[in-house]
Structure formats: C-alpha cells, structure tokens
Design a protein around this motif. Structure first.
Motif, short mmCIF file in Angstrom:
data_model
loop_
_atom_site.label_atom_id
_atom_site.label_comp_id
_atom_site.label_asym_id
_atom_site.label_seq_id
_atom_site.Cartn_x
_atom_site.Cartn_y
_atom_site.Cartn_z
N PRO A 163 0.94 -1.22 -0.04
CA PRO A 163 -0.11 -0.13 -0.01
C PRO A 163 0.82 1.42 -0.08
O PRO A 163 1.84 1.25 0.55
CB PRO A 163 -0.88 -0.08 1.22
CG PRO A 163 -0.10 -0.99 2.12
CD PRO A 163 0.70 -2.13 1.26
N HIS A 164 0.32 2.24 -0.54
CA HIS A 164 1.04 3.41 -0.89
C HIS A 164 0.82 4.48 0.44
O HIS A 164 1.65 5.33 0.58
CB HIS A 164 0.98 4.23 -2.10
CG HIS A 164 1.24 3.50 -3.30
ND1 HIS A 164 0.34 2.40 -3.79
CD2 HIS A 164 2.43 3.40 -3.87
CE1 HIS A 164 1.04 1.87 -4.88
NE2 HIS A 164 2.32 2.45 -4.91
N ASP A 212 -5.33 10.82 -5.05
CA ASP A 212 -6.80 10.49 -5.07
C ASP A 212 -7.06 9.17 -5.38
O ASP A 212 -7.92 8.28 -4.80
CB ASP A 212 -7.45 11.34 -5.94
CG ASP A 212 -7.40 12.92 -5.35
OD1 ASP A 212 -7.26 12.93 -3.99
OD2 ASP A 212 -7.73 13.69 -6.30
N TYR A 213 -6.33 8.45 -6.54
CA TYR A 213 -6.49 7.11 -6.90
C TYR A 213 -6.01 6.20 -5.75
O TYR A 213 -6.84 5.32 -5.46
CB TYR A 213 -5.65 6.84 -8.19
CG TYR A 213 -5.63 5.43 -8.65
CD1 TYR A 213 -6.77 4.98 -9.03
CD2 TYR A 213 -4.44 4.66 -8.29
CE1 TYR A 213 -6.67 3.45 -9.45
CE2 TYR A 213 -4.74 3.12 -8.83
CZ TYR A 213 -5.69 2.63 -9.15
OH TYR A 213 -5.54 1.48 -9.40
N TRP A 214 -4.79 6.35 -5.03
CA TRP A 214 -4.55 5.60 -3.93
C TRP A 214 -5.49 5.39 -2.76
O TRP A 214 -5.85 4.62 -2.27
CB TRP A 214 -3.18 6.12 -3.46
CG TRP A 214 -2.12 5.85 -4.38
CD1 TRP A 214 -1.96 5.02 -5.34
CD2 TRP A 214 -0.65 6.34 -4.14
NE1 TRP A 214 -0.67 4.88 -6.07
CE2 TRP A 214 0.06 5.90 -5.10
CE3 TRP A 214 -0.24 7.27 -3.29
CZ2 TRP A 214 1.55 6.37 -5.41
CZ3 TRP A 214 1.08 7.79 -3.33
CH2 TRP A 214 1.97 7.18 -4.46
N CYS A 235 -4.59 7.72 5.29
CA CYS A 235 -5.89 7.35 4.86
C CYS A 235 -6.90 8.31 5.70
O CYS A 235 -7.62 9.01 5.44
CB CYS A 235 -6.30 6.16 5.07
SG CYS A 235 -5.62 5.09 3.64
N GLN A 246 -8.86 6.27 -3.09
CA GLN A 246 -10.03 5.31 -3.36
C GLN A 246 -9.96 3.98 -3.35
O GLN A 246 -10.77 3.29 -2.93
CB GLN A 246 -10.40 5.70 -4.97
CG GLN A 246 -10.80 7.07 -5.02
CD GLN A 246 -11.17 7.65 -6.61
OE1 GLN A 246 -11.03 6.94 -7.45
NE2 GLN A 246 -11.42 8.96 -6.59
N THR A 247 -8.66 3.43 -3.78
CA THR A 247 -8.48 2.20 -3.96
C THR A 247 -7.79 1.64 -2.51
O THR A 247 -8.10 0.23 -2.38
CB THR A 247 -7.50 1.61 -4.98
OG1 THR A 247 -6.09 2.50 -4.97
CG2 THR A 247 -7.92 2.11 -6.24
N GLU A 248 -7.18 2.23 -1.70
CA GLU A 248 -6.59 1.84 -0.57
C GLU A 248 -7.00 2.15 0.81
O GLU A 248 -6.81 1.72 1.79
CB GLU A 248 -4.83 2.16 -0.39
CG GLU A 248 -4.09 1.75 -1.51
CD GLU A 248 -2.85 2.17 -1.53
OE1 GLU A 248 -2.28 2.89 -0.41
OE2 GLU A 248 -2.07 2.08 -2.64
N CYS A 249 -8.04 3.06 0.76
CA CYS A 249 -8.70 3.35 1.91
C CYS A 249 -10.29 3.69 1.89
O CYS A 249 -10.89 4.35 2.00
CB CYS A 249 -8.33 5.01 2.22
SG CYS A 249 -6.62 5.26 2.26
N PRO A 250 -10.71 2.22 1.12
CA PRO A 250 -12.34 2.38 0.91
C PRO A 250 -12.96 2.14 2.39
O PRO A 250 -14.21 2.52 2.39
CB PRO A 250 -12.45 1.10 0.19
CG PRO A 250 -11.20 0.29 0.63
CD PRO A 250 -10.40 1.24 0.58
N HIS A 251 -12.42 1.72 3.56
CA HIS A 251 -13.17 1.58 4.63
C HIS A 251 -13.37 2.94 5.23
O HIS A 251 -13.87 2.99 6.27
CB HIS A 251 -12.40 0.74 5.42
CG HIS A 251 -10.94 1.03 5.72
ND1 HIS A 251 -9.97 1.01 4.77
CD2 HIS A 251 -10.39 1.55 6.81
CE1 HIS A 251 -8.99 1.28 5.32
NE2 HIS A 251 -8.97 1.67 6.74
#
Length: 107
Positions: free
Chosen positions: A35-36, A94-96, A42, A98-103
């Motif tokens: 993860p970035h 923003d992409y990271w 996040c 959306q993909t890494e912090c959906p919770h």
C-alpha cells in the motif's frame, strides 16, 4: 565502390544510445507492491476531504502522500512543471485513496 570502414564508428554511435537508455532506466522507480498510504494518511486525507478545519498534522500527511506520488516542492520557486506536477501527484494520491482507503469515509 564500397565505403571505407571507420574503426569504432559503431561504438561511437552506440555509446549515446546506451547512455540515454541507462538514464531512462535509472530514473524509473522500482515497482511497489504494498500500500502507498499509511492508515494515518488515509484518516487524515479523509478528514481533509470533509472540509473540516485542517490541522498541521493533516497537512503534513497530505504533503507526505504527495511526495510519495512524486511531487517535490522545490524551495527555488522556479519549477517549470508547476502546477502540472502537483496536479498529477494529487490525481495519483486520489487514486490511492480510493483504492487503498475504501473503509474510511470522509467525515
């Protein structure tokens, strides 16, 4: 009639090509598989997106994420790529997010 062969011509022409190829290759970061964004980043990015009054720590988290995305805030104020480089880093963060912090929902 054959053209005379100049010794070393091929190596003279190949040297700049190899040099440029090495520069291009060395400038690319190695692939990253984890993860970035950290959990703190996040959380802080979610808080910033909620339009709540930001804290200094949240700004630092945002800056750290932008640096991870390749943005370098130059102290010289003569970056010929500004604001394009900042905007590209913001899109990547923003992409990271959306993909890494959906919770984590902003709020």
């Amino acid at each position: 009639m054959r053209k005379p062969h100049l010794p070393g011509t091929c190596s003279i022409l190949a040297a700049p090509v190899l040099l440029l190829a090495g520069c291009v290759y060395s400038g690319m970061p190695p692939p990253y598989t984890g993860p970035h964004l950290s959990p703190t980043e996040c959380r802080d990015l979610a808080s910033l997106k909620s339009n709540a009054p930001p804290t200094m720590a949240q700004h630092q988290s945002e800056l750290n994420a932008l640096r991870k995305a390749g943005y370098d805030p130059s102290p010289w104020y003569d970056d010929p790529y500004y604001p394009d480089d900042l905007q590209a880093a913001q899109r990547l963060v923003d992409y990271w997010f959306q993909t890494e912090c959906p919770h984590i929902q902003p709020g």
